[in-house]
Design a protein around this motif. Structure first.
Motif, mmCIF file in Angstrom:
data_model
loop_
_atom_site.group_PDB
_atom_site.id
_atom_site.type_symbol
_atom_site.label_atom_id
_atom_site.label_comp_id
_atom_site.label_asym_id
_atom_site.label_seq_id
_atom_site.Cartn_x
_atom_site.Cartn_y
_atom_site.Cartn_z
ATOM 1 N N GLN A 188 10.575 -5.823 -8.648
ATOM 2 C CA GLN A 188 9.290 -6.421 -9.127
ATOM 3 C C GLN A 188 7.858 -5.620 -8.447
ATOM 4 O O GLN A 188 8.409 -5.345 -7.540
ATOM 5 C CB GLN A 188 9.220 -8.034 -8.854
ATOM 6 N N ALA A 189 7.099 -6.032 -9.324
ATOM 7 C CA ALA A 189 5.726 -5.270 -8.707
ATOM 8 C C ALA A 189 5.278 -6.091 -7.308
ATOM 9 O O ALA A 189 5.723 -7.164 -7.101
ATOM 10 C CB ALA A 189 4.762 -5.621 -9.708
ATOM 11 N N VAL A 234 9.391 -3.647 -5.204
ATOM 12 C CA VAL A 234 10.085 -4.471 -4.393
ATOM 13 C C VAL A 234 11.194 -5.011 -5.126
ATOM 14 O O VAL A 234 11.375 -5.845 -5.888
ATOM 15 C CB VAL A 234 9.302 -5.199 -3.373
ATOM 16 N N TYR A 235 12.381 -5.038 -4.042
ATOM 17 C CA TYR A 235 13.518 -6.066 -4.241
ATOM 18 C C TYR A 235 13.948 -6.805 -3.079
ATOM 19 O O TYR A 235 13.983 -6.138 -2.014
ATOM 20 C CB TYR A 235 14.767 -5.284 -4.780
ATOM 21 N N GLY A 237 0.883 -1.126 0.014
ATOM 22 C CA GLY A 237 0.059 0.255 -0.063
ATOM 23 C C GLY A 237 0.753 1.314 0.059
ATOM 24 O O GLY A 237 0.401 2.501 -0.225
ATOM 25 N N LYS A 238 2.112 1.170 0.089
ATOM 26 C CA LYS A 238 3.036 2.225 0.364
ATOM 27 C C LYS A 238 3.977 2.227 -0.984
ATOM 28 O O LYS A 238 4.085 3.062 -1.676
ATOM 29 C CB LYS A 238 3.840 2.184 1.542
ATOM 30 N N ALA A 239 4.791 1.176 -0.882
ATOM 31 C CA ALA A 239 5.735 0.914 -2.195
ATOM 32 C C ALA A 239 4.920 0.267 -3.192
ATOM 33 O O ALA A 239 3.988 -0.523 -3.022
ATOM 34 C CB ALA A 239 6.820 0.138 -1.807
ATOM 35 N N THR A 240 5.495 0.572 -4.466
ATOM 36 C CA THR A 240 4.685 -0.140 -5.618
ATOM 37 C C THR A 240 5.700 -1.373 -5.968
ATOM 38 O O THR A 240 5.110 -1.920 -6.931
ATOM 39 C CB THR A 240 4.626 0.990 -6.632
#
Ligand code: F6R
Length: 602
Positions: A234-235, A204-205, A199-202
């Motif tokens: 990645q999403a 990720v790694y 809900g905050k980041a779109t």
């Protein structure tokens, strides 16, 4: 287990950290803290107990504009759950949070203390921040100082560092403990798992072991042993519950898969190259102790039964096992040369707690093996060894059993080592086997798929017998308990050699026998027992590294060099078999009918 959250950006940092830590509550913790740097201002807050206490302490604090921030929930390992031991840990001008265990922290701490550094906490983590500030005196950049610092750390870590020497940058490193980075425009998030940043980041790694680097506004640099590296984001999913289950269908399934990782945490700092260390127990802990009595319920009782074999065989200590609800009312004879051990995942089981109180009233020394620090059983005991399984959500216990059994194996070796009843060679062989356990616990796709296919043949019948000998008898009891808890079918665990003394009367094609047939322990005896059942037309599902002709179904295991490796590998098979049968029957795997996770009533 500890949890980490970090955030770099312009949004309200306090709320992001506290909400993120809230999402990590399921891992369990006993204190929490946050640190924020905005401009040259450095603010930090810590509180023991629940996050509400930290919220209360920070209620008048608000962050404004761009800044860097780190937060942590701590599950005590080195040092008690106090504010001083809570993270972030402060040096003179820097803060650090850390998950994992720095195995060489004592040597590093001694080195720093000799140079005049004062330590405030009892934690291994505090060495990181002091080491960094020492390196920063001579390094050509803050980043170089951070790199030099992590190069000197042995053990496992996921760590974030912020410093007034570089007020717009978060430094990070990961080795052996989980950490990921989330991205949304120029905002950068760090966390131990993805739930805090959903809900905050779109994007990720997921950091790999050995990776480290830094983040600042608009810049993210990643390195490993070969230098700077590129990486692919990645999403990030938007579904929180799914994320808490890490993509697994059930918490129980996730917890079965987690066993390989958490068992390493259980061993960390305890199983060393050629010795066993249990810092939780003082050097004279076993003085005057000639026997051990273990008391527990359910699955924990099964790990106790396993321990009885290990303690007598390896430590040469007499060992009795009691079901807590029976022990309470039998007017037991208790002598002060007996160490009273309780085993409990939750640390709150009423019968186990009451048994412990009885033993204490009788003057016995007590030790608890528990997954929850600060639980009633831990608080009531003279000493405690934490199993470090992390929160277990599935009602049917899996990783708690694995880690309890590992702790008991460690304890048996430790007593043997301290009482000198075990030779150096045997100790070495046992330690080698222990270090292979994480591999034996890995769930492969092939195994899971095989058990999924096999499970359709076991949805009826008039009952299951899980049979085994020696330590595989308690494992048989545990396998049967798992199956009955979540499939609602009748299942019994039995010592294989006892079948002919009665239960074999039940044998026919609708009696399913799950035979635990390790190669490294009593294989021929076990084979004869299974042959007797097969001769009476019982349906046999054999679990063994050795092919068995009479088996109707056969699950071949891989690790045959040590009974405990076979034990752990077969444990996974029985857990997954129960899970797949339950799924096919349409049952609620995580919350089976009539059961509670923590049984706080008699
Ligand atoms: C079975 C299970 C229970 C518990 C028992 C004791 O899957 O979880 O049998 O083992 O209720 O609980 P603890 O270990 O919390 O004392």
């Amino acid at each position: 287990m500890c949890g980490i959250v970090g955030y770099l950006g312009k949004n309200e940092k306090k709320e992001i950290l506290l909400d993120g830590l809230q999402e990590l509550e399921y891992r369990g913790y006993d204190s929490a803290g946050i640190a924020v740097i905005e401009g040259k201002n450095l603010n930090q807050f810590k509180a023991i107990g629940k996050l509400e206490n930290l919220r209360e302490k920070t209620k008048n604090y608000q962050t404004k504009g761009f800044g860097i921030s780190i937060g942590h929930t701590r599950w005590a390992t080195h040092g008690k759950p106090t504010e001083l031991n809570a993270h972030p840990h402060l040096g003179d001008y820097s803060y650090v949070v850390h998950n994992g265990i720095i195995e060489n922290y004592q040597a590093l701490k001694a080195e720093l203390q000799a140079e005049g550094v004062k330590f405030l906490s009892q934690t291994d983590t505090e060495t990181i921040v002091h080491l960094f500030e020492k390196e920063n005196k001579t390094s050509k950049s803050v980043f170089q100082a951070f790199k030099n610092t992590i190069e000197r750390l042995d053990g496992a870590y996921a760590t974030l560092l912020i410093t007034q020497a570089d007020t717009d940058t978060i430094y990070f490193a990961k080795h052996g403990s989980p950490m990921l980075v989330g991205f949304n425009g120029d905002d950068v998030y760090f966390a131990s798992s993805d739930t805090p940043i959903i809900g905050k980041a779109t994007e990720v790694y997921y950091l790999e072991d050995g990776e480290y680097g830094y983040a600042k506004e608009g810049v993210f640099k990643l390195f490993d042993a070969n230098g700077e590296k590129t990486f692919k984001k990645q999403a990030l999913t938007a579904d929180k519950v799914l994320a808490q289950k890490d993509g697994y269908r059930f918490f129980m399934e996730k917890e079965i898969y987690e066993q390989s990782r958490v068992i390493s945490e259980t061993m960390m700092g305890r199983v060393l190259d050629d010795t066993i260390a249990l810092d939780e127990l003082g050097s004279d802990f076993f003085e005057g102790i000639n026997s051990v009595k273990i008391c527990a319920c359910g699955t924990s009782y099964h790990s106790a039964l396993t321990a009885a074999y290990l303690l007598e065989r390896l430590a040469k200590v007499r060992c009795d096992i009691e079901i807590a609800s029976e022990f309470r009312y039998k007017d037991p004879l208790l002598t002060p040369d007996t160490l009273f051990i309780t085993i409990s995942q939750s640390g709150e089981t009423a019968d186990t707690l009451e048994a412990l109180k009885m033993a204490k009233r009788a003057g016995l020394k007590s030790l608890s093996i528990c997954n929850v620090d600060n639980s009633s059983i831990v608080r009531e005991s003279d000493a405690a060894i934490l199993t470090r399984a992390g929160i277990e959500k599935g009602v049917a216990s899996t990783k708690a059993f694995a880690t309890q059994t590992m702790v008991l194996w460690i304890l048996a070796l430790y007593i043997g080592q301290e009482k000198k009843t075990i030779s150096k060679d045997v100790l070495k062989t046992e330690i080698d086997a222990m270090l292979h356990t994480p591999k034996a616990l890995v769930v492969t796709d092939t195994l899971h798929e095989k058990l999924h296919r096999l499970s359709k043949r076991y949805l009826h019948g008039h009952g299951f017998f899980f049979i085994g000998r020696d330590i595989f008898f308690p494992l048989a009891l545990e396998g049967a308990l798992k199956l009955k808890e979540i499939s609602y079918m009748h299942a019994e665990g039995y010592p294989a050699g006892e079948m002919k003394h009665g239960p074999i009367a039940l044998a026919d094609s609708e009696l399913f026998t799950i035979a635990l047939m390790p190669k490294s322990m009593h294989y021929d005896k076990m084979k004869s027992n299974v042959e007797e059942l097969s001769a009476r037309d019982a349906t046999i599902c054999a679990i063994s590294p050795l092919p068995f002709e009479l088996a109707d179904d056969f699950i071949q295991t891989k690790y045959d060099s040590h009974p405990m490796l076979e034990f752990f590998e077969m444990m996974v098979v029985t857990q997954l078999l129960a899970l797949e049968i339950s799924v096919r029957l349409g049952n609620d795997v995580d919350m089976p009918r009539n059961l509670a996770k923590s049984v706080t009533v008699e």
